[in-house]
Design an enzyme around this catalytic site. Structure first.
Site, short mmCIF file in Angstrom:
data_model
loop_
_atom_site.label_atom_id
_atom_site.label_comp_id
_atom_site.label_asym_id
_atom_site.label_seq_id
_atom_site.Cartn_x
_atom_site.Cartn_y
_atom_site.Cartn_z
N GLU A 113 -55.07 -64.06 -18.61
CA GLU A 113 -53.89 -64.38 -17.79
C GLU A 113 -52.88 -63.26 -17.89
O GLU A 113 -52.91 -62.49 -18.85
CB GLU A 113 -53.20 -65.66 -18.33
CG GLU A 113 -54.06 -66.88 -18.27
CD GLU A 113 -53.45 -68.05 -19.05
OE1 GLU A 113 -52.31 -67.94 -19.55
OE2 GLU A 113 -54.13 -69.08 -19.15
N LYS A 115 -49.34 -61.81 -18.92
CA LYS A 115 -48.32 -62.16 -19.92
C LYS A 115 -46.97 -61.94 -19.27
O LYS A 115 -46.53 -60.81 -19.06
CB LYS A 115 -48.49 -61.31 -21.18
CG LYS A 115 -47.55 -61.73 -22.29
CD LYS A 115 -47.92 -61.02 -23.58
CE LYS A 115 -47.08 -61.47 -24.76
NZ LYS A 115 -45.66 -61.46 -24.57
N ASP A 117 -43.15 -61.63 -18.68
CA ASP A 117 -42.07 -61.16 -19.56
C ASP A 117 -40.78 -61.90 -19.19
O ASP A 117 -39.96 -61.43 -18.41
CB ASP A 117 -41.89 -59.65 -19.37
CG ASP A 117 -41.04 -59.05 -20.46
OD1 ASP A 117 -40.75 -59.75 -21.45
OD2 ASP A 117 -40.66 -57.88 -20.32
N TYR A 218 -48.36 -72.11 -18.46
CA TYR A 218 -49.64 -71.53 -18.87
C TYR A 218 -50.39 -72.33 -19.95
O TYR A 218 -51.50 -71.96 -20.31
CB TYR A 218 -49.48 -70.08 -19.31
CG TYR A 218 -48.33 -69.83 -20.26
CD1 TYR A 218 -48.36 -70.30 -21.55
CD2 TYR A 218 -47.20 -69.13 -19.82
CE1 TYR A 218 -47.31 -70.08 -22.41
CE2 TYR A 218 -46.14 -68.90 -20.67
CZ TYR A 218 -46.20 -69.38 -21.97
OH TYR A 218 -45.16 -69.17 -22.82
N LYS A 323 -50.99 -55.91 -25.08
CA LYS A 323 -49.69 -55.46 -24.58
C LYS A 323 -49.80 -54.12 -23.88
O LYS A 323 -50.41 -53.19 -24.40
CB LYS A 323 -48.71 -55.31 -25.76
CG LYS A 323 -48.39 -56.61 -26.46
CD LYS A 323 -47.12 -57.24 -25.94
CE LYS A 323 -45.90 -56.67 -26.63
NZ LYS A 323 -44.68 -57.41 -26.27
N CYS A 416 -11.80 -58.96 -33.52
CA CYS A 416 -12.09 -57.77 -32.71
C CYS A 416 -11.90 -56.53 -33.57
O CYS A 416 -10.86 -56.36 -34.21
CB CYS A 416 -11.17 -57.74 -31.50
SG CYS A 416 -11.32 -56.21 -30.56
N CYS A 419 -8.68 -54.49 -32.12
CA CYS A 419 -7.28 -54.95 -32.13
C CYS A 419 -7.04 -56.11 -33.10
O CYS A 419 -5.91 -56.58 -33.22
CB CYS A 419 -6.86 -55.36 -30.71
SG CYS A 419 -7.70 -56.83 -30.14
N CYS A 432 -13.26 -60.91 -27.01
CA CYS A 432 -11.92 -60.58 -27.48
C CYS A 432 -10.99 -61.05 -26.37
O CYS A 432 -11.12 -60.63 -25.22
CB CYS A 432 -11.76 -59.07 -27.68
SG CYS A 432 -10.03 -58.60 -27.89
N CYS A 437 -6.09 -55.38 -25.47
CA CYS A 437 -6.93 -54.70 -26.46
C CYS A 437 -7.23 -53.30 -25.91
O CYS A 437 -7.69 -53.17 -24.76
CB CYS A 437 -8.23 -55.49 -26.66
SG CYS A 437 -9.44 -54.61 -27.65
S1 IVH Z 1 -49.87 -68.55 -24.53
C1 IVH Z 1 -50.20 -70.68 -28.52
N1 IVH Z 1 -49.81 -67.42 -22.18
O1 IVH Z 1 -45.65 -64.60 -24.78
C2 IVH Z 1 -50.26 -69.79 -27.31
N2 IVH Z 1 -47.98 -67.01 -23.65
O2 IVH Z 1 -45.57 -63.08 -27.28
C3 IVH Z 1 -48.95 -69.65 -26.75
N3 IVH Z 1 -46.22 -65.62 -22.68
O3 IVH Z 1 -44.18 -67.09 -26.76
C4 IVH Z 1 -48.70 -68.61 -25.80
N4 IVH Z 1 -47.17 -65.33 -20.72
O4 IVH Z 1 -43.51 -67.02 -24.29
C5 IVH Z 1 -49.18 -67.57 -23.34
N5 IVH Z 1 -49.90 -66.54 -20.02
C6 IVH Z 1 -49.25 -66.69 -21.20
C7 IVH Z 1 -47.99 -66.09 -21.45
C8 IVH Z 1 -47.39 -66.27 -22.71
C9 IVH Z 1 -46.11 -65.05 -21.47
C10 IVH Z 1 -45.20 -65.48 -23.78
C11 IVH Z 1 -44.89 -66.77 -24.49
C12 IVH Z 1 -45.13 -66.50 -25.95
C13 IVH Z 1 -45.06 -65.00 -26.00
C14 IVH Z 1 -45.81 -64.44 -27.18
#
Ligand code: IVH
Length: 680
Positions: A113, A115, A117, A218, A323, A416, A419, A432, A437
Site C-alpha cells: 500500500e 504510506k 504522509d 488502511y 521509506k 517570552c 520581553c 506572547c 514585544c
Molecule cells: S499500517 C500496525 N498502513 O505510518 C500497522 N500505516 O510510520 C499500523 N501510515 O502510524 C500501520 N500509511 O500513521 C499503515 N497504508 C498504511 C499507512 C500507514 C501511512 C502511517 C501510520 C503509522 C505510520 C508508521
C-alpha cells in the site's frame, strides 16, 4: 405532539445527506446538484436549531464544525496502536519478504500500500456510529479529536451496518489544497502533514471544517471475522470508508492471485517476483499524486500468519515501511531558540551543528511546537536527522542517538524570551501576548515590507531588523521618512543599496489598496480575507474605518466568508488607536487607500453601495454563486442573510424564508428576468 414527524424527517434527511456526502467525497460520483444538496442541508439545520433534542452525534451537519471550544482530553486506546518498522533499500525489503515467507510455513500473500504522509488516526464506531476519533499519541493513550474529525467529509459518521468496529487511517490534505490554504494563511505551514496535524488539534472545530482534510483508511479490526487483509479492505470500502485503491496483492501461489482478482479489478495482482517492479513503478508515480506519500507499506495479508509472526513493543513483525528517501542529514542539536512571530506565536527553532542538506548548509530547522518536541523526546545534545520535504523549511525528524550530558526533554520557558511576558497557550501553540514585544514589532515591519506585504526592494528581514535595532524605524511610516544617507558609513549600505530602497519605497506607493491592507498585517487580515472584503464593497479605507468606528460588526459579519469572529476582530483592529495612527500616517504619505478598478470595468459599477442577498435557484445562474459573481463584479456587497441593511434580494425559484423576511423589511426584490435586464 409534532416531535415524531420532525424526528422522522431529521432521520430521513440525515440518511439522504450522508449518502450524498459519501457519493460526493468518497466516491467522487455526485448524483444530485449542489443546489438540491444545499436545500436538504438547510432544512436539516433548521430542524436541528428549532429542536435541539433532535441533534444526533452522527448528524451530517457536524461537517461544518462549531465555534465552541474543544478540549483535547486524553483517552486510552482499546487496541495497541503500533508504529511500523522501516527499511530503506530494496535489498532489505527482499530479505524481509524472504523471512516472512520462511516463518509463515504456509502459503502467504503480501499486500503493498502507499504510506500516506499525514496524521495517524484511530476511529471507534459503536453500533455503526462514529463514537470517537483519537490520535495515535504514544500508542496506548491518544488525544480525543472527535469533533474535528467529524468535519472531514470523507469520514463516515455512520456506517451501512450497525456494527462495532475500530479502524486506523491517515488524515491528510491534498498538495493543491495545501498550497492554496497555506498561501492564504501567509505561508506559515511548512508542509501538508504539519498543517493536517496542527488543524486536527484546533480548539474550535469550525477551524478544522475550513480546511479540506481527507482520509484514507488502511486497517480494520473486526472481532470474530476470518477475513484476510484485502477482504477487510474490501469490506471497509463497502461499509462506506475511503480506501486507497493503489494496492498491490502478491501471492506465493500464482492461482491465488488469479482468484483474488475477482475481489477488486482495479488492484494489481501478481506473484512475489512482481513486488520489486511494482514498487519501482509506485515510486515513479509519487510526484504525480495529489497527496504526499513517504513510502510504501508491505503487509502480510493473512491474519492468522500475522498473529504467528507477532509484535515487538513498537511495531508488528508482519509489516514493514519501505521509506522513500527524503533528502536527510545527521547532525547534533546545539540548542533551541523560541522564535516569536508577528502574531505572537512561538516556534521553537533547532540550532544545529552546520550540515550539508540537498545542496545547502543548514544550521537551523523548525521544531513546530512543544508537542512536536515531546513527541520526539528531544533534548539538547541529541544526534538528530533533519530532512527537507517538498523543498521547504528543513525540519528535525527524529532522534538517532540520545545525548550523554544528562539533558532532559527541552521545555519552552513560561515567559517570552524577548520581553518577559508570560506565554499563553492556545491549541498546540504558545503565544506572547505583548503587542509591543520587540520581536513582534520587527515581525510586523518585516511583513509590511516583505513578499507577503508591499514587497519593497532592499528591505528584506535582515535590513529591517538592523533599522529597528538602531532605533531608526518603529512603524511602517518611518520607512518613508527616514534619511537613508545616514547609513552610508554602515557596512552593507552603499549608494546602490540606498537607491534600491528609495526606488522600492516609491513603487510601493502605487501598489493597489488590497496589497496595502494585507501589508498592515492586522489580525485576521490575510490575503484571501482582504480580497473578500474588497469584493464586497469595502474597497475604501474610509468605509472600513467608519464601520469599525460605529462598532458595526454586522457590516462585516454578513459578508459571505467573513463571519462573526473575524468581524469582531476587524472592528477591534480598525478602531485601535495605534493602528489608526499607522493608517493615517500612511495615508498622508500617499499610499493607496482605495481600490481603483480597471477602466474597462468602470462603466459596469451599477451596484456600488448596494447590499444584496441571493436566494432560490436560477435558470441562468447555476450554481447560484454565478449570480453572486455578477453582483460583485458590478460593485455590490453580497451578504449571507437578510437584515435591515440589505438593499436588494435577488429571488429565484423556491425562495423561502428569505423572501418573506425581505418583504417584511421592505427590501427591494428582484427576480431573475429583471436582474438579467439590469446587468445587460
Ligand atoms: S499500517 C500496525 N498502513 O505510518 C500497522 N500505516 O510510520 C499500523 N501510515 O502510524 C500501520 N500509511 O500513521 C499503515 N497504508 C498504511 C499507512 C500507514 C501511512 C502511517 C501510520 C503509522 C505510520 C508508521
Amino acid at each position: 405532539m409534532n416531535i415524531k414527524p420532525n424526528d422522522e424527517r431529521v432521520k430521513e434527511l440525515s440518511k439522504i445527506l450522508l449518502k450524498h456526502q459519501y457519493l460526493y467525497y468518497v466516491k467522487a460520483e455526485p448524483e444530485i446538484s449542489d443546489r438540491e444538496y444545499d436545500a436538504l442541508f438547510d432544512e436539516l439545520t433548521k430542524l436541528e436549531t428549532d429542536y435541539p433534542e433532535l441533534q444526533y452525534p452522527d448528524s451530517p451537519t457536524k461537517r461544518v464544525g462549531s465555534d465552541l471550544d474543544n478540549t483535547l482530553p486524553e483517552v486510552e486506546h482499546t487496541i495497541p496502536v503500533l508504529s511500523l518498522d522501516k527499511c530503506y533499500s530494496t535489498e532489505d525489503l527482499t530479505q524481509w519478504i524472504e523471512k516472512v515467507v520462511r516463518l509463515a510455513e504456509e502459503k502467504v500473500s503480501i499486500v503493498v500500500e502507499q504510506k500516506i504522509d499525514g496524521a495517524s488516526i484511530v476511529l471507534y464506531y459503536s453500533n455503526g456510529i462514529l463514537e470517537r476519533a483519537v490520535t495515535r499519541g504514544n500508542g496506548s493513550v491518544g488525544n480525543d479529536i472527535t469533533e474535528n474529525v467529524k468535519t472531514i467529509p470523507s469520514v463516515p459518521l455512520h456506517l451501512n451496518q450497525n456494527i462495532d468496529i475500530v479502524v486506523r487511517g491517515e488524515i491528510f490534505i491534498g498538495k493543491k489544497s495545501f498550497q492554496k490554504y497555506n498561501a492564504e494563511s501567509g505561508g506559515i505551514y511548512s508542509n501538508p502533514r504539519n498543517l493536517a496535524a496542527g488543524i486536527l488539534r484546533s480548539v474550535k472545530s469550525s477551524k478544522a471544517a475550513a480546511v479540506p482534510l481527507d482520509v484514507f483508511i488502511y486497517e480494520g479490526y473486526i472481532e470474530g471475522s476470518d477475513f484476510s487483509h484485502v477482504e477487510i479492505l474490501d469490506y471497509l470500502d463497502k461499509m462506506g470508508f475511503r480506501i486507497n485503491q493503489q494496492i498491490g496483492y502478491f501471492s506465493s501461489e500464482n492461482k491465488d492471485a488469479e482468484a483474488a482478482k475477482n475481489l477488486r479489478p482495479s488492484w494489481f495482482f501478481g506473484n512475489m517476483n512482481d513486488i520489486e517492479s511494482f514498487i519501482e513503478q509506485k515510486q515513479k508515480q509519487r510526484s504525480s499524486l495529489d497527496y504526499e506519500i513517504d513510502g510504501l507499506v508491505l503487509k502480510v495479508n493473512e491474519i492468522p500468519i500475522r498473529e504467528k509472526l507477532g509484535y515487538t513493543a513498537h511495531h508488528p513483525r508482519w509489516a514493514v515501511a519501505y521509506k522513500f528517501e527524503a533528502p536527510q542529514a545527521v547532525t547534533k542539536l546545539l540548542g533551541i531558540t523560541p522564535q516569536i512571530g508577528r502574531n505572537g506565536r512561538i516556534t521553537p527553532v533547532a540550532e544545529l551543528e552546520p550540515v550539508e542538506l540537498a545542496g545547502s548548509k543548514i544550521s537551523r530547522a523548525t521544531l513546530h511546537n512543544q508537542d512536536y518536541i515531546n513527541m520526539l523526546n528531544l533534548c539538547i545534545g541529541d544526534t538528530v536527522t533533519i530532512s527537507k520535504r517538498g523543498d521547504v523549511i528543513p525540519a528535525v525528524e527524529e532522534v538517532l542517538e540520545e545525548n550523554h550530558d544528562g539533558n532532559k526533554v527541552w521545555v519552552l520557558p513560561d515567559e517570552c524570551s524577548e520581553c518577559g511576558t508570560p506565554l499563553k497557550r492556545d491549541g498546540a501553540h504558545s503565544f506572547c501576548t505583548n503587542f509591543f514585544c520587540p520581536e513582534r514589532v520587527v515581525g510586523r515591519l518585516a511583513h509590511f515590507a516583505g513578499k507577503a506585504g508591499l514587497d519593497i526592494n532592499g528591505l528584506g528581514e535582515k535590513t529591517v531588523r538592523f533599522l529597528f535595532n538602531k532605533g531608526f524605524i518603529k512603524t511602517p511610516a518611518d520607512f518613508y521618512n527616514f534619511n537613508y544617507e545616514l547609513l552610508l558609513d554602515e557596512e552593507g549600505f552603499g549608494e546602490k543599496k540606498i537607491n534600491l530602497i528609495r526606488e522600492g519605497l516609491n513603487k510601493s506607493k502605487n501598489k493597489p489598496f488590497p496589497a496595502v491592507l494585507t501589508a498592515l498585517g492586522f489580525e485576521g487580515l490575510g490575503k484571501r480575507t482582504v480580497e473578500v472584503l474588497v469584493e464586497n464593497g469595502f474597497n475604501k479605507m474610509r468605509d472600513i474605518l467608519s464601520a469599525a468606528k460605529n462598532k458595526d460588526i454586522e457590516a462585516f459579519a454578513l459578508i459571505d466568508g467573513i463571519g462573526d469572529v473575524l468581524a469582531e476582530l476587524f472592528v477591534k483592529e480598525f478602531s485601535n488607536s495605534h493602528n489608526l495612527d499607522i493608517i493615517n500616517r500612511l495615508t498622508d504619505l500617499g499610499l493607496k487607500m482605495e481600490y481603483e478598478k480597471k477602466d474597462n470595468a468602470k462603466d459596469k459599477q451599477i451596484f456600488v453601495g448596494q447590499r444584496w442577498c441571493v436566494t432560490g435557484s436560477f435558470e441562468n445562474f447555476k450554481p447560484r454563486d454565478k449570480a453572486k459573481i455578477e453582483l460583485k463584479k458590478r460593485g455590490a456587497a453580497v451578504l449571507i442573510s437578510i437584515s435591515s441593511k440589505t438593499t436588494h434580494l435577488l429571488a429565484g425559484d423556491g425562495a423561502g424564508s428569505k423572501l418573506s423576511k425581505a418583504e417584511n423589511l421592505g427590501v427591494t426584490i428582484v427576480d431573475e428576468k429583471e436582474f438579467l435586464k439590469m446587468i445587460k
